[in-house]
Design an enzyme around this catalytic site. Structure first.
Site, PDB file in Angstrom:
ATOM      1  N   ASN A   9       0.876  -1.172   0.000  1.00  0.00           N
ATOM      2  CA  ASN A   9       0.000   0.000   0.000  1.00  0.00           C
ATOM      3  C   ASN A   9       0.915   1.224   0.000  1.00  0.00           C
ATOM      4  O   ASN A   9       1.541   1.529   1.007  1.00  0.00           O
ATOM      5  CB  ASN A   9      -0.896  -0.030   1.245  1.00  0.00           C
ATOM      6  CG  ASN A   9      -1.721   1.233   1.389  1.00  0.00           C
ATOM      7  OD1 ASN A   9      -1.737   2.079   0.487  1.00  0.00           O
ATOM      8  ND2 ASN A   9      -2.407   1.376   2.512  1.00  0.00           N
ATOM      9  N   HIS A  98      -9.409   1.098   4.707  1.00  0.00           N
ATOM     10  CA  HIS A  98      -8.152   1.248   5.444  1.00  0.00           C
ATOM     11  C   HIS A  98      -8.406   2.121   6.683  1.00  0.00           C
ATOM     12  O   HIS A  98      -9.214   3.046   6.627  1.00  0.00           O
ATOM     13  CB  HIS A  98      -7.082   1.882   4.546  1.00  0.00           C
ATOM     14  CG  HIS A  98      -5.724   1.816   5.162  1.00  0.00           C
ATOM     15  ND1 HIS A  98      -5.318   2.722   6.114  1.00  0.00           N
ATOM     16  CD2 HIS A  98      -4.709   0.925   5.008  1.00  0.00           C
ATOM     17  CE1 HIS A  98      -4.089   2.394   6.510  1.00  0.00           C
ATOM     18  NE2 HIS A  98      -3.700   1.318   5.850  1.00  0.00           N
ATOM     19  N   GLU A 100      -6.883   4.480   7.860  1.00  0.00           N
ATOM     20  CA  GLU A 100      -6.702   5.918   7.611  1.00  0.00           C
ATOM     21  C   GLU A 100      -7.952   6.509   6.967  1.00  0.00           C
ATOM     22  O   GLU A 100      -8.275   7.681   7.192  1.00  0.00           O
ATOM     23  CB  GLU A 100      -5.444   6.143   6.756  1.00  0.00           C
ATOM     24  CG  GLU A 100      -4.179   5.914   7.597  1.00  0.00           C
ATOM     25  CD  GLU A 100      -2.989   5.349   6.832  1.00  0.00           C
ATOM     26  OE1 GLU A 100      -2.956   5.436   5.595  1.00  0.00           O
ATOM     27  OE2 GLU A 100      -2.087   4.801   7.495  1.00  0.00           O
ATOM     28  N   GLU A 170      -5.391  -5.146  10.254  1.00  0.00           N
ATOM     29  CA  GLU A 170      -4.379  -4.112  10.501  1.00  0.00           C
ATOM     30  C   GLU A 170      -4.670  -3.438  11.838  1.00  0.00           C
ATOM     31  O   GLU A 170      -5.493  -2.513  11.907  1.00  0.00           O
ATOM     32  CB  GLU A 170      -4.415  -3.061   9.389  1.00  0.00           C
ATOM     33  CG  GLU A 170      -4.105  -3.619   8.017  1.00  0.00           C
ATOM     34  CD  GLU A 170      -3.466  -2.570   7.100  1.00  0.00           C
ATOM     35  OE1 GLU A 170      -2.412  -2.868   6.535  1.00  0.00           O
ATOM     36  OE2 GLU A 170      -4.001  -1.454   6.983  1.00  0.00           O
ATOM     37  N   GLY A 176       2.467   2.093  10.826  1.00  0.00           N
ATOM     38  CA  GLY A 176       3.416   3.207  10.719  1.00  0.00           C
ATOM     39  C   GLY A 176       4.129   3.529  12.016  1.00  0.00           C
ATOM     40  O   GLY A 176       4.797   4.560  12.122  1.00  0.00           O
ATOM     41  N   SER A 215       3.405  -2.374  10.307  1.00  0.00           N
ATOM     42  CA  SER A 215       4.854  -2.477  10.533  1.00  0.00           C
ATOM     43  C   SER A 215       5.413  -3.848  10.158  1.00  0.00           C
ATOM     44  O   SER A 215       6.328  -4.357  10.814  1.00  0.00           O
ATOM     45  CB  SER A 215       5.207  -2.118  11.984  1.00  0.00           C
ATOM     46  OG  SER A 215       4.824  -0.782  12.254  1.00  0.00           O
TER      47      SER A 215
HETATM   48  P1  13P Z   1       3.118   0.228   7.674  1.00  0.00           P
HETATM   49  O1  13P Z   1       3.616  -1.066   7.057  1.00  0.00           O
HETATM   50  O2  13P Z   1       3.864   1.421   7.215  1.00  0.00           O
HETATM   51  O3  13P Z   1       2.963   0.098   9.146  1.00  0.00           O
HETATM   52  O4  13P Z   1       1.623   0.434   7.087  1.00  0.00           O
HETATM   53  C1  13P Z   1       0.724  -0.600   7.157  1.00  0.00           C
HETATM   54  C2  13P Z   1      -0.477  -0.251   6.378  1.00  0.00           C
HETATM   55  O5  13P Z   1      -1.221   0.646   6.742  1.00  0.00           O
HETATM   56  C3  13P Z   1      -0.733  -0.977   5.128  1.00  0.00           C
HETATM   57  O6  13P Z   1      -1.989  -0.708   4.636  1.00  0.00           O
END
Ligand code: 13P
Length: 257
Positions: A9, A98, A100, A170, A176, A215
């Site tokens: 992603n 997602h 976010e 997730e 992140g 992560s």
């Molecule tokens: P990271 O791998 O940067 O933690 O992000 C995970 C993510 O949100 C994938 O959709």
């Protein structure tokens, strides 16, 4: 043979020229690794870089997906992108829900359910994201939160085959932050998700891939991907660098055998 989907992603990173460079480098790695057909590789650039990525990975076996789509296929929805447009741009998958999107754009399970149905209708594979926040985990709400995200988000979904849908677990606190779930924490939730998918989707729910995201990196990927209910990864940061993304693909290839 175990099946895996290793998906990147890219979030809001890469201009079209940058996407060409990164996607070409990933395509080259992919050709070198030559994964078995049970290991699929996917990259999800921002909309404006989809065309560049599709061109760059042509013939390599790497697939391209979008990070979101609208609920309708056409209409006066300024700024939105229809599932049919995503499909016609050369995408096979679309990420839906997602964290976010849920957090910054107030997307609800009910809205995401419409997006999933619209994507399925276009023959796109939705990658439906679920996961708890840190507060929810501390309050021991993880399983209940994930359950309601699945029950509400997958309402009226009926699959003709298990590979029409992918789930991504997730944990929001792991995205992140560099603080991934342990392999046991991931497996515990993946096993619960597996149970809910069987309840909601019937027999196909037993086989739908469940990706881990948060992560995921070369250092922890092998242990997490080895867990029985983990069917791959949805990778943010580590997917923006061809070496780390390819290292995770290589681990899936090893575990698939
Ligand atoms: P990271 O791998 O940067 O933690 O992000 C995970 C993510 O949100 C994938 O959709």
């Amino acid at each position: 043979m175990r099946k895996y989907l290793i998906a990147g992603n890219w979030k809001m990173y890469t201009t079209p020229p940058e996407a060409t460079t990164l996607a070409s480098a990933i395509a080259e790695k992919q050709q070198f690794l030559s994964p078995p057909s049970s290991v699929q590789t996917l990259i999800c650039p921002p909309y404006t870089s989809i065309y560049a990525a599709v061109e760059a990975v042509k013939g390599s076996g790497v697939r391209v997906g979008a990070q979101d789509c609208h609920t309708e296929n056409k209409g006066a929805f300024t700024g939105e992108i229809a599932p049919a447009m995503v499909k016609a741009s050369g995408c096979s998958h679309v990420i839906v829900g997602h964290s976010e999107r849920r957090q910054y754009f107030s997307e609800t399970n009910a809205l995401l359910n419409k997006k999933i149905l619209a994507a399925l209708n276009e023959g796109l594979v939705p990658i439906y994201c679920v996961g708890e926040t840190l507060i929810e985990r501390k309050q021991e709400q993880t399983i209940a939160v994930v359950r309601s995200q699945l029950v509400d988000g997958l309402k009226d979904v009926s699959l003709k085959s298990a590979d029409q849908l992918v789930i991504a677990y997730e944990p929001v606190w792991a995205i992140g932050t560099g603080l991934a779930a342990t392999s046991d924490q991931a497996q515990e939730v993946h096993a619960a998700i597996r149970g809910f998918l069987k309840e909601i989707l019937g027999a196909h729910g037993a086989e739908t891939l469940i990706l881990y995201g948060g992560s995921l990196k070369p250092e922890n990927a092998e242990e997490i991907l080895a867990k029985p209910d983990v069917g791959g990864g949805l990778i943010g940061g580590a997917s923006l660098q061809e070496d780390s993304f390819a290292a995770i693909i290589a681990m899936a290839c090893k575990l698939a055998l």
